[in-house]
Design a protein around this motif. Sequence first.
Motif, mmCIF file in Angstrom:
data_model
loop_
_atom_site.group_PDB
_atom_site.id
_atom_site.type_symbol
_atom_site.label_atom_id
_atom_site.label_comp_id
_atom_site.label_asym_id
_atom_site.label_seq_id
_atom_site.Cartn_x
_atom_site.Cartn_y
_atom_site.Cartn_z
ATOM 1 N N TRP A 1 0.826 -1.217 0.000
ATOM 2 C CA TRP A 1 0.000 0.000 0.000
ATOM 3 C C TRP A 1 0.853 1.256 0.000
ATOM 4 O O TRP A 1 0.441 2.291 -0.538
ATOM 5 C CB TRP A 1 -0.966 -0.017 1.193
ATOM 6 N N LYS A 2 2.044 1.190 0.544
ATOM 7 C CA LYS A 2 2.945 2.334 0.450
ATOM 8 C C LYS A 2 3.325 2.584 -1.010
ATOM 9 O O LYS A 2 3.362 3.727 -1.470
ATOM 10 C CB LYS A 2 4.197 2.103 1.302
ATOM 11 N N CYS A 3 3.584 1.500 -1.754
ATOM 12 C CA CYS A 3 3.889 1.646 -3.188
ATOM 13 C C CYS A 3 2.700 2.244 -3.927
ATOM 14 O O CYS A 3 2.862 3.141 -4.770
ATOM 15 C CB CYS A 3 4.234 0.284 -3.793
ATOM 16 N N MET A 4 1.521 1.766 -3.598
ATOM 17 C CA MET A 4 0.325 2.261 -4.270
ATOM 18 C C MET A 4 0.068 3.729 -3.943
ATOM 19 O O MET A 4 -0.264 4.542 -4.822
ATOM 20 C CB MET A 4 -0.890 1.428 -3.863
ATOM 21 N N MET A 5 0.228 4.102 -2.680
ATOM 22 C CA MET A 5 -0.004 5.487 -2.287
ATOM 23 C C MET A 5 0.976 6.433 -2.968
ATOM 24 O O MET A 5 0.615 7.527 -3.389
ATOM 25 C CB MET A 5 0.119 5.623 -0.763
ATOM 26 N N ARG A 6 2.223 5.998 -3.092
ATOM 27 C CA ARG A 6 3.206 6.834 -3.785
ATOM 28 C C ARG A 6 2.823 7.021 -5.248
ATOM 29 O O ARG A 6 3.013 8.095 -5.823
ATOM 30 C CB ARG A 6 4.596 6.203 -3.667
ATOM 31 N N SER A 7 2.287 5.970 -5.853
ATOM 32 C CA SER A 7 1.852 6.067 -7.242
ATOM 33 C C SER A 7 0.690 7.040 -7.386
ATOM 34 O O SER A 7 0.641 7.849 -8.318
ATOM 35 C CB SER A 7 1.434 4.681 -7.756
ATOM 36 N N LEU A 8 -0.233 6.993 -6.441
ATOM 37 C CA LEU A 8 -1.378 7.910 -6.473
ATOM 38 C C LEU A 8 -0.918 9.351 -6.305
ATOM 39 O O LEU A 8 -1.396 10.257 -7.003
ATOM 40 C CB LEU A 8 -2.371 7.550 -5.364
ATOM 41 N N LEU A 9 0.005 9.568 -5.393
ATOM 42 C CA LEU A 9 0.515 10.920 -5.176
ATOM 43 C C LEU A 9 1.223 11.451 -6.420
ATOM 44 O O LEU A 9 1.081 12.614 -6.783
ATOM 45 C CB LEU A 9 1.472 10.930 -3.985
ATOM 46 N N ALA A 10 1.993 10.574 -7.080
ATOM 47 C CA ALA A 10 2.725 10.989 -8.275
ATOM 48 C C ALA A 10 1.786 11.384 -9.408
ATOM 49 O O ALA A 10 2.110 12.240 -10.232
ATOM 50 C CB ALA A 10 3.651 9.865 -8.731
ATOM 51 N N ALA A 11 0.600 10.752 -9.444
ATOM 52 C CA ALA A 11 -0.352 11.023 -10.523
ATOM 53 C C ALA A 11 -1.380 12.087 -10.152
ATOM 54 O O ALA A 11 -2.212 12.458 -10.985
ATOM 55 C CB ALA A 11 -1.072 9.733 -10.912
ATOM 56 N N ALA A 12 -1.321 12.579 -8.923
ATOM 57 C CA ALA A 12 -2.367 13.483 -8.426
ATOM 58 C C ALA A 12 -2.460 14.783 -9.223
ATOM 59 O O ALA A 12 -3.555 15.314 -9.433
ATOM 60 C CB ALA A 12 -2.129 13.788 -6.946
ATOM 61 N N ASP A 13 -1.332 15.299 -9.690
ATOM 62 C CA ASP A 13 -1.330 16.595 -10.374
ATOM 63 C C ASP A 13 -1.995 16.556 -11.739
ATOM 64 O O ASP A 13 -2.450 17.585 -12.251
ATOM 65 C CB ASP A 13 0.116 17.104 -10.530
ATOM 66 N N ASP B 1 0.688 -3.632 -12.532
ATOM 67 C CA ASP B 1 1.158 -2.707 -11.497
ATOM 68 C C ASP B 1 1.189 -3.409 -10.143
ATOM 69 O O ASP B 1 2.159 -3.309 -9.384
ATOM 70 C CB ASP B 1 0.241 -1.483 -11.412
ATOM 71 N N ALA B 2 0.096 -4.122 -9.847
ATOM 72 C CA ALA B 2 0.001 -4.825 -8.568
ATOM 73 C C ALA B 2 1.118 -5.852 -8.424
ATOM 74 O O ALA B 2 1.726 -5.985 -7.359
ATOM 75 C CB ALA B 2 -1.360 -5.503 -8.450
ATOM 76 N N ILE B 3 1.408 -6.577 -9.492
ATOM 77 C CA ILE B 3 2.471 -7.578 -9.459
ATOM 78 C C ILE B 3 3.825 -6.920 -9.184
ATOM 79 O O ILE B 3 4.621 -7.417 -8.372
ATOM 80 C CB ILE B 3 2.505 -8.351 -10.786
ATOM 81 N N ASN B 4 4.090 -5.802 -9.822
ATOM 82 C CA ASN B 4 5.361 -5.100 -9.592
ATOM 83 C C ASN B 4 5.457 -4.574 -8.168
ATOM 84 O O ASN B 4 6.534 -4.607 -7.556
ATOM 85 C CB ASN B 4 5.512 -3.961 -10.592
ATOM 86 N N TRP B 5 4.341 -4.103 -7.620
ATOM 87 C CA TRP B 5 4.352 -3.617 -6.230
ATOM 88 C C TRP B 5 4.520 -4.764 -5.246
ATOM 89 O O TRP B 5 5.173 -4.629 -4.213
ATOM 90 C CB TRP B 5 3.083 -2.822 -5.949
ATOM 91 N N ILE B 6 3.912 -5.908 -5.545
ATOM 92 C CA ILE B 6 4.102 -7.087 -4.701
ATOM 93 C C ILE B 6 5.576 -7.481 -4.696
ATOM 94 O O ILE B 6 6.151 -7.805 -3.656
ATOM 95 C CB ILE B 6 3.233 -8.263 -5.200
ATOM 96 N N ASN B 7 6.192 -7.440 -5.867
ATOM 97 C CA ASN B 7 7.618 -7.768 -5.980
ATOM 98 C C ASN B 7 8.469 -6.813 -5.148
ATOM 99 O O ASN B 7 9.383 -7.241 -4.430
ATOM 100 C CB ASN B 7 8.034 -7.709 -7.451
ATOM 101 N N LEU B 8 8.184 -5.516 -5.227
ATOM 102 C CA LEU B 8 8.916 -4.537 -4.421
ATOM 103 C C LEU B 8 8.680 -4.771 -2.938
ATOM 104 O O LEU B 8 9.612 -4.676 -2.122
ATOM 105 C CB LEU B 8 8.487 -3.117 -4.808
ATOM 106 N N ALA B 9 7.438 -5.083 -2.578
ATOM 107 C CA ALA B 9 7.111 -5.307 -1.168
ATOM 108 C C ALA B 9 7.848 -6.523 -0.616
ATOM 109 O O ALA B 9 8.313 -6.515 0.523
ATOM 110 C CB ALA B 9 5.604 -5.491 -1.012
ATOM 111 N N MET B 10 7.977 -7.571 -1.436
ATOM 112 C CA MET B 10 8.645 -8.787 -0.978
ATOM 113 C C MET B 10 10.104 -8.534 -0.615
ATOM 114 O O MET B 10 10.679 -9.243 0.217
ATOM 115 C CB MET B 10 8.563 -9.858 -2.064
ATOM 116 N N LYS B 11 10.707 -7.546 -1.233
ATOM 117 C CA LYS B 11 12.114 -7.245 -0.964
ATOM 118 C C LYS B 11 12.300 -6.527 0.371
ATOM 119 O O LYS B 11 13.423 -6.425 0.861
ATOM 120 C CB LYS B 11 12.688 -6.382 -2.089
#
Length: 274
Positions: A166-178, A194-204
Amino acid sequence: MVQVKIKDYQPCDIYNGDVTGMYFRALLSKTLCVKGENCKGGKHSKERLTIFICGNMAGELLKPLVIGKSARPRCFKNVEIEKLPVKWRHNKKAWNTASIMEEWLKSYNAEMKRKNRKVILFLDNATCHPKIHLANVELAWFPVNTTSIIQPMDQGVIRSLKAQYWKCMMRSLLAAADTANSVSEVIKKILVLDAINWINLAMKDIKQCFAKAGILPELIPEKEPMVDQSELQQVIGIDMNAETFVDFDNDLLTSDEDGSLIANNKEDESCDTD
């Protein structure tokens, strides 16, 4: 019982696997409405994934198994599925099944055989976990109704995965907010890929919890993962405890109770817009 089972294995050969469900692009206002629902079909089932996570006492996490609704979502058009950072499987409800788990277990056993390793894998008694004999993987079962007490993956690993996701997702939302008119508009553009890539980042960024479960007490338990509450509130726009946000889909069903669900490889994928 668990200590007796593991006495002849090294920490790197003692594994635990567990499954969780995730509404991978749900708005908080929507998720609060569906908390506790079984998600047996309808629009919410198209917005969910099931994730099987497995790791050992030494801190190694295997490539996660992710189960979605479609064999090839539209966002996979130019993607080689076998090269994804997760093992992708599917069925019409995005649930874990005995057939999917049996395939995974046999593949894992073959890998251990190639490496000339003998390991033990602890699972709970879910109907989707087949009781089969494997040459290089000893399957062991936690007692009924003890998952939240002694199963390592359920002692913080899954929660940590979701917190990082969810941290990855929130950062993505913030980046697209403008450039977006609303958060809802951005949410709709989140793809399974997108979800798969965020899961991969989260696993690390997550650690094991065997010590917290009492299986390897000499280890020092890691700190409980936290989500940046101010970041969540900035995106969502309401006063909501970050832990509540991470835990909202804990009750999401992840498998068919009678084990009868069969993957339909020929299902119509045109309805899947991801």
